[in-house]
Scaffold this motif. Sequence first.
Motif, PDB file in Angstrom:
ATOM      1  N   UNK A  70      32.478  37.405  29.903  1.00  0.00           N
ATOM      2  CA  UNK A  70      32.590  36.338  28.908  1.00  0.00           C
ATOM      3  C   UNK A  70      31.896  35.054  29.339  1.00  0.00           C
ATOM      4  N   UNK A  71      31.885  34.767  30.620  1.00  0.00           N
ATOM      5  CA  UNK A  71      31.362  33.484  31.093  1.00  0.00           C
ATOM      6  C   UNK A  71      30.107  33.609  31.942  1.00  0.00           C
ATOM      7  N   UNK A  72      29.847  34.804  32.483  1.00  0.00           N
ATOM      8  CA  UNK A  72      28.712  34.987  33.370  1.00  0.00           C
ATOM      9  C   UNK A  72      28.967  34.551  34.799  1.00  0.00           C
ATOM     10  N   UNK A  73      30.170  34.060  35.099  1.00  0.00           N
ATOM     11  CA  UNK A  73      30.513  33.610  36.448  1.00  0.00           C
ATOM     12  C   UNK A  73      30.704  34.823  37.353  1.00  0.00           C
ATOM     13  N   UNK A  74      30.163  34.754  38.569  1.00  0.00           N
ATOM     14  CA  UNK A  74      30.302  35.844  39.535  1.00  0.00           C
ATOM     15  C   UNK A  74      31.378  35.528  40.562  1.00  0.00           C
ATOM     16  N   UNK A  75      32.058  36.571  41.010  1.00  0.00           N
ATOM     17  CA  UNK A  75      33.098  36.464  42.024  1.00  0.00           C
ATOM     18  C   UNK A  75      32.879  37.576  43.049  1.00  0.00           C
ATOM     19  N   UNK A  76      33.621  37.503  44.134  1.00  0.00           N
ATOM     20  CA  UNK A  76      33.725  38.623  45.062  1.00  0.00           C
ATOM     21  C   UNK A  76      35.064  39.286  44.818  1.00  0.00           C
ATOM     22  N   UNK A  77      35.100  40.613  44.884  1.00  0.00           N
ATOM     23  CA  UNK A  77      36.352  41.328  44.657  1.00  0.00           C
ATOM     24  C   UNK A  77      36.511  42.391  45.739  1.00  0.00           C
ATOM     25  N   UNK A 104      46.711  54.583  40.462  1.00  0.00           N
ATOM     26  CA  UNK A 104      46.884  54.512  41.906  1.00  0.00           C
ATOM     27  C   UNK A 104      46.774  53.077  42.375  1.00  0.00           C
ATOM     28  N   UNK A 105      47.502  52.735  43.425  1.00  0.00           N
ATOM     29  CA  UNK A 105      47.368  51.409  44.029  1.00  0.00           C
ATOM     30  C   UNK A 105      45.985  51.225  44.628  1.00  0.00           C
ATOM     31  N   UNK A 106      45.231  52.321  44.779  1.00  0.00           N
ATOM     32  CA  UNK A 106      43.881  52.211  45.322  1.00  0.00           C
ATOM     33  C   UNK A 106      42.941  51.502  44.353  1.00  0.00           C
ATOM     34  N   UNK A 107      43.395  51.278  43.099  1.00  0.00           N
ATOM     35  CA  UNK A 107      42.570  50.547  42.149  1.00  0.00           C
ATOM     36  C   UNK A 107      42.743  49.046  42.226  1.00  0.00           C
ATOM     37  N   UNK A 108      43.664  48.554  43.045  1.00  0.00           N
ATOM     38  CA  UNK A 108      43.941  47.125  43.076  1.00  0.00           C
ATOM     39  C   UNK A 108      42.817  46.381  43.783  1.00  0.00           C
ATOM     40  N   UNK A 109      42.418  45.247  43.213  1.00  0.00           N
ATOM     41  CA  UNK A 109      41.397  44.408  43.826  1.00  0.00           C
ATOM     42  C   UNK A 109      41.853  42.970  43.897  1.00  0.00           C
ATOM     43  N   UNK A 110      41.353  42.243  44.885  1.00  0.00           N
ATOM     44  CA  UNK A 110      41.652  40.826  45.050  1.00  0.00           C
ATOM     45  C   UNK A 110      40.410  40.025  44.684  1.00  0.00           C
ATOM     46  N   UNK A 111      40.525  39.168  43.681  1.00  0.00           N
ATOM     47  CA  UNK A 111      39.406  38.379  43.175  1.00  0.00           C
ATOM     48  C   UNK A 111      39.284  37.088  43.979  1.00  0.00           C
ATOM     49  N   UNK A 112      38.078  36.809  44.497  1.00  0.00           N
ATOM     50  CA  UNK A 112      37.864  35.638  45.355  1.00  0.00           C
ATOM     51  C   UNK A 112      36.591  34.917  44.942  1.00  0.00           C
ATOM     52  N   UNK A 113      36.457  33.676  45.414  1.00  0.00           N
ATOM     53  CA  UNK A 113      35.211  32.955  45.173  1.00  0.00           C
ATOM     54  C   UNK A 113      34.067  33.661  45.907  1.00  0.00           C
ATOM     55  N   UNK A 114      32.893  33.568  45.350  1.00  0.00           N
ATOM     56  CA  UNK A 114      31.721  34.241  45.904  1.00  0.00           C
ATOM     57  C   UNK A 114      31.019  33.322  46.888  1.00  0.00           C
ATOM     58  N   UNK A 115      30.822  33.804  48.115  1.00  0.00           N
ATOM     59  CA  UNK A 115      30.158  33.019  49.153  1.00  0.00           C
ATOM     60  C   UNK A 115      28.689  33.419  49.262  1.00  0.00           C
ATOM     61  N   UNK A 116      27.926  32.600  49.972  1.00  0.00           N
ATOM     62  CA  UNK A 116      26.512  32.884  50.192  1.00  0.00           C
ATOM     63  C   UNK A 116      26.312  34.004  51.209  1.00  0.00           C
ATOM     64  N   UNK A 117      27.215  34.114  52.161  1.00  0.00           N
ATOM     65  CA  UNK A 117      27.106  35.120  53.209  1.00  0.00           C
ATOM     66  C   UNK A 117      28.169  34.865  54.259  1.00  0.00           C
ATOM     67  N   UNK A 118      28.060  35.534  55.395  1.00  0.00           N
ATOM     68  CA  UNK A 118      29.042  35.327  56.456  1.00  0.00           C
ATOM     69  C   UNK A 118      28.402  34.562  57.612  1.00  0.00           C
TER      70      UNK A 118
END
Length: 387
Positions: free
Chosen positions: A117-124, A169-183
Amino acid sequence: MGTETRLSLRKSMTTAEKQPFFEDAAKQKTFKEAMPACSFYMNLGQPPVQERRAEALGVENDVTMDNGPEVHDDASRCVGEPQPEPVQMAHISNRLEVMEALGEGGYGLVHRVRDRYTGVSYACKFQQPEASCSEATGASIITEDEYLRRSAHPHVIRTFGLVSRPNNSTKGVGLLMELAEGCFVYHCRESMPAFSKSWGYVHQILQGLSYIHANRILHLDLKPHNVLVCKASDGSAILKIADFGLAVKLPGDQLGVMLPGREVCTHNYRPPAAMIAGSSKVSVTASTDVFAMGCLAFFAFSGGHSLLKENYKEHVLAASAAGRVQKLLDEKLALRAKQCLRPNHERSQPSQITFVSKCVRATCRERETVPALLVRCQLALENLVRT
């Protein structure tokens, strides 16, 4: 907040899809807390919450100091400051598009996801899809969300709640986080930070660690791969502590917990006591993170070189039998400093070596507290400004 940036997620999971989360009372409680009926905050560019004066957590001797980070709870939010809100547990196929893989951890596979809907990217972060992966992983992701959902510190990764794949399954659960440039691993090795910047990076990580400890959480897996790099508006690097998969919450007024040594930190960042304990339980406190912080600081000072190498475990076990673990650590620091710290900063090397040595001590009581390390780091930065 207008309707253009506040979009509700009303799609709920079916009873059959919820069933795996209700296998026992603990999972049931966790699941209910993880799915409030609310929307999530879409703007990642909002300013961080300002830190206020609070008591910082000490270590074994229960020493406290002022100027620590704020301990957040629902009643202590800063009025007028934007806060990330949890995403309602919803099928990822309804709202978020899974894109390329970004990385892989001990139990999580991280993908970039894009809001349709917004085009915003996240890390999951999702549980590893292999069938051999333990069901406890799903619970670990939920626990990680519980630890991070109230975090509002510029040097701790922000999370936006839990999402799920459309399966049973609980294996489908994901945690949504802000997207970083790298580590931090690649950032440190590629950009070879200047001497002053390396102290700045250590200071940022210490601030995040101080905040975590003030909230009575031990990270227990501090290393360069778990420090993410985001970009500020001026292009400078902002470091954020991430991956709380091994973290534990300190119960009540206790200063530590007992864990098997092999479950504490990644191999080359593990304190000697945990290394020696192996599968036996060992006391884990804030000083456990301090030891790893010393190894991480050396990584920053040296431009991406590890302090403790592959043979660290066998050397510690041999030194333990002879009662000379601290001598071993001092010898390794002296050798690696000579090999890795940049010669054009020989005048400043003593401050770096002293900082690392205050962290990398054989016994937990000999290690400095995080507040004391922050003071030491701030003094080093002030000295750089003067010179």
